[in-house]
Scaffold this motif. Sequence first.
Motif, PDB file in Angstrom:
ATOM      1  N   ALA A 299       2.349 -11.281  -1.600  1.00 29.14           N
ATOM      2  CA  ALA A 299       2.223 -12.417  -2.519  1.00 29.14           C
ATOM      3  C   ALA A 299       0.960 -13.217  -2.221  1.00 29.14           C
ATOM      4  O   ALA A 299       0.258 -13.646  -3.142  1.00 29.14           O
ATOM      5  N   ARG A 300       0.649 -13.398  -0.939  1.00 31.68           N
ATOM      6  CA  ARG A 300      -0.576 -14.120  -0.562  1.00 31.68           C
ATOM      7  C   ARG A 300      -1.810 -13.355  -1.007  1.00 31.68           C
ATOM      8  O   ARG A 300      -2.742 -13.934  -1.579  1.00 31.68           O
ATOM      9  N   ILE A 301      -1.818 -12.071  -0.761  1.00 33.97           N
ATOM     10  CA  ILE A 301      -2.977 -11.238  -1.126  1.00 33.97           C
ATOM     11  C   ILE A 301      -3.160 -11.219  -2.639  1.00 33.97           C
ATOM     12  O   ILE A 301      -4.280 -11.345  -3.146  1.00 33.97           O
ATOM     13  N   ALA A 302      -2.077 -11.087  -3.383  1.00 34.94           N
ATOM     14  CA  ALA A 302      -2.169 -11.070  -4.848  1.00 34.94           C
ATOM     15  C   ALA A 302      -2.721 -12.398  -5.364  1.00 34.94           C
ATOM     16  O   ALA A 302      -3.586 -12.409  -6.252  1.00 34.94           O
ATOM     17  N   PHE A 303      -2.254 -13.514  -4.825  1.00 31.00           N
ATOM     18  CA  PHE A 303      -2.741 -14.830  -5.242  1.00 31.00           C
ATOM     19  C   PHE A 303      -4.245 -14.941  -4.966  1.00 31.00           C
ATOM     20  O   PHE A 303      -5.026 -15.364  -5.821  1.00 31.00           O
ATOM     21  N   GLN A 304      -4.658 -14.511  -3.778  1.00 33.75           N
ATOM     22  CA  GLN A 304      -6.070 -14.571  -3.396  1.00 33.75           C
ATOM     23  C   GLN A 304      -6.932 -13.720  -4.327  1.00 33.75           C
ATOM     24  O   GLN A 304      -7.979 -14.156  -4.795  1.00 33.75           O
TER      25      GLN A 304
ATOM     26  N   ARG B 239      -6.256 -12.691  -7.418  1.00 34.00           N
ATOM     27  CA  ARG B 239      -6.270 -13.242  -8.782  1.00 34.00           C
ATOM     28  C   ARG B 239      -7.184 -14.459  -8.863  1.00 34.00           C
ATOM     29  O   ARG B 239      -7.852 -14.680  -9.880  1.00 34.00           O
ATOM     30  N   LEU B 240      -7.269 -15.230  -7.781  1.00 28.95           N
ATOM     31  CA  LEU B 240      -8.185 -16.364  -7.733  1.00 28.95           C
ATOM     32  C   LEU B 240      -9.636 -15.875  -7.670  1.00 28.95           C
ATOM     33  O   LEU B 240     -10.504 -16.384  -8.378  1.00 28.95           O
ATOM     34  N   ALA B 241      -9.891 -14.860  -6.863  1.00 32.28           N
ATOM     35  CA  ALA B 241     -11.245 -14.301  -6.754  1.00 32.28           C
ATOM     36  C   ALA B 241     -11.691 -13.667  -8.071  1.00 32.28           C
ATOM     37  O   ALA B 241     -12.890 -13.644  -8.378  1.00 32.28           O
ATOM     38  N   ALA B 242     -10.751 -13.171  -8.857  1.00 29.11           N
ATOM     39  CA  ALA B 242     -11.083 -12.564 -10.146  1.00 29.11           C
ATOM     40  C   ALA B 242     -11.672 -13.583 -11.120  1.00 29.11           C
ATOM     41  O   ALA B 242     -12.258 -13.206 -12.130  1.00 29.11           O
ATOM     42  N   CYS B 243     -11.550 -14.869 -10.801  1.00 29.64           N
ATOM     43  CA  CYS B 243     -12.129 -15.925 -11.647  1.00 29.64           C
ATOM     44  C   CYS B 243     -13.633 -16.057 -11.409  1.00 29.64           C
ATOM     45  O   CYS B 243     -14.278 -16.912 -12.006  1.00 29.64           O
ATOM     46  N   GLY B 244     -14.178 -15.236 -10.518  1.00 28.13           N
ATOM     47  CA  GLY B 244     -15.610 -15.247 -10.269  1.00 28.13           C
ATOM     48  C   GLY B 244     -16.050 -16.209  -9.189  1.00 28.13           C
ATOM     49  O   GLY B 244     -17.231 -16.512  -9.080  1.00 28.13           O
ATOM     50  N   GLN B 245     -15.120 -16.695  -8.390  1.00 29.83           N
ATOM     51  CA  GLN B 245     -15.458 -17.632  -7.321  1.00 29.83           C
ATOM     52  C   GLN B 245     -15.323 -16.952  -5.970  1.00 29.83           C
ATOM     53  O   GLN B 245     -14.570 -15.992  -5.811  1.00 29.83           O
ATOM     54  N   GLN B 246     -16.047 -17.461  -4.991  1.00 36.59           N
ATOM     55  CA  GLN B 246     -15.956 -16.955  -3.622  1.00 36.59           C
ATOM     56  C   GLN B 246     -14.714 -17.569  -2.979  1.00 36.59           C
ATOM     57  O   GLN B 246     -14.569 -18.793  -2.935  1.00 36.59           O
ATOM     58  N   VAL B 247     -13.788 -16.722  -2.491  1.00 38.20           N
ATOM     59  CA  VAL B 247     -12.504 -17.183  -1.947  1.00 38.20           C
ATOM     60  C   VAL B 247     -12.307 -16.624  -0.546  1.00 38.20           C
ATOM     61  O   VAL B 247     -12.604 -15.454  -0.295  1.00 38.20           O
ATOM     62  N   ARG B 248     -11.800 -17.462   0.362  1.00 37.70           N
ATOM     63  CA  ARG B 248     -11.448 -16.974   1.699  1.00 37.70           C
ATOM     64  C   ARG B 248     -10.192 -17.685   2.189  1.00 37.70           C
ATOM     65  O   ARG B 248      -9.923 -18.826   1.812  1.00 37.70           O
ATOM     66  N   VAL B 249      -9.437 -17.004   3.018  1.00 39.08           N
ATOM     67  CA  VAL B 249      -8.227 -17.589   3.616  1.00 39.08           C
ATOM     68  C   VAL B 249      -8.662 -18.511   4.747  1.00 39.08           C
ATOM     69  O   VAL B 249      -9.570 -18.180   5.509  1.00 39.08           O
ATOM     70  N   THR B 250      -8.036 -19.677   4.840  1.00 35.53           N
ATOM     71  CA  THR B 250      -8.341 -20.635   5.905  1.00 35.53           C
ATOM     72  C   THR B 250      -7.053 -21.090   6.570  1.00 35.53           C
ATOM     73  O   THR B 250      -5.957 -20.779   6.114  1.00 35.53           O
ATOM     74  N   ARG B 251      -7.215 -21.861   7.617  1.00 37.83           N
ATOM     75  CA  ARG B 251      -6.061 -22.437   8.308  1.00 37.83           C
ATOM     76  C   ARG B 251      -5.673 -23.734   7.592  1.00 37.83           C
ATOM     77  O   ARG B 251      -6.532 -24.575   7.333  1.00 37.83           O
ATOM     78  N   PRO B 252      -4.390 -23.903   7.258  1.00 40.12           N
ATOM     79  CA  PRO B 252      -3.997 -25.156   6.598  1.00 40.12           C
ATOM     80  C   PRO B 252      -4.157 -26.348   7.537  1.00 40.12           C
ATOM     81  O   PRO B 252      -4.091 -26.188   8.754  1.00 40.12           O
ATOM     82  N   PRO B 253      -4.370 -27.541   6.976  1.00 37.75           N
ATOM     83  CA  PRO B 253      -4.429 -28.743   7.824  1.00 37.75           C
ATOM     84  C   PRO B 253      -3.141 -28.891   8.634  1.00 37.75           C
ATOM     85  O   PRO B 253      -2.087 -28.375   8.250  1.00 37.75           O
TER      86      PRO B 253
ATOM     87  N   GLY C 256       1.854 -23.320   6.517  1.00 37.74           N
ATOM     88  CA  GLY C 256       1.616 -23.080   5.093  1.00 37.74           C
ATOM     89  C   GLY C 256       0.575 -22.000   4.857  1.00 37.74           C
ATOM     90  O   GLY C 256       0.259 -21.199   5.738  1.00 37.74           O
ATOM     91  N   PHE C 257       0.034 -22.004   3.670  1.00 39.70           N
ATOM     92  CA  PHE C 257      -0.948 -21.013   3.234  1.00 39.70           C
ATOM     93  C   PHE C 257      -2.102 -21.771   2.597  1.00 39.70           C
ATOM     94  O   PHE C 257      -1.872 -22.673   1.785  1.00 39.70           O
ATOM     95  N   ALA C 258      -3.339 -21.449   3.001  1.00 39.93           N
ATOM     96  CA  ALA C 258      -4.494 -22.181   2.476  1.00 39.93           C
ATOM     97  C   ALA C 258      -5.627 -21.226   2.135  1.00 39.93           C
ATOM     98  O   ALA C 258      -5.859 -20.233   2.827  1.00 39.93           O
TER      99      ALA C 258
END
Length: 144
Positions: free
Chosen positions: A18-23, A25-39, A45-47
């Motif tokens: 689910a995390r990978i799919a969300f990431q 689908r977000l990257a498919a919007c043409g933006q640079q996306v990376r997983v980070t550590r939540p505050p 959580g997931f960030a």
Amino acid sequence: MTRRPAWRRPAWFARPAARIAFQHRLAACGQQVRVTRPPHRHRGGFALAVRLRVPDVMEQTVSIVFSPGAPEVPYVYADGPSESPHRYSDRALCMWFPYDPPEQRWTRSDGPAALLGHVVAHLLREEWWRRTGEWPGEEAPHGT
């Protein structure tokens, strides 16, 4: 004798797929996306960090955080200017009234692209407010 807490379904992001799919689908919007550590306050959580390039707004990194305590509600933080009448005390964007009906706020079934649309619209409104002192669009009353 102490009672054990009632069983709760794990958060949607507890499953790697689910995390990978969300990431993706977000990257498919043409933006640079990376997983980070939540505050720290969203520990467990997931960030994701998204590098946004929006015309007429300075390029900035937006953090989208899902907390175990409220896994369906994204907390969104932007690293650009933070002067805004629509930010929470922790600098998270206030994009909708939390008790609005689902059709007036983002829900996970809307998908990551729709969430990104809410973020971009909010950042454009903030920029307009900084330049004119006027907030374009609807507003809900805020506490301090």
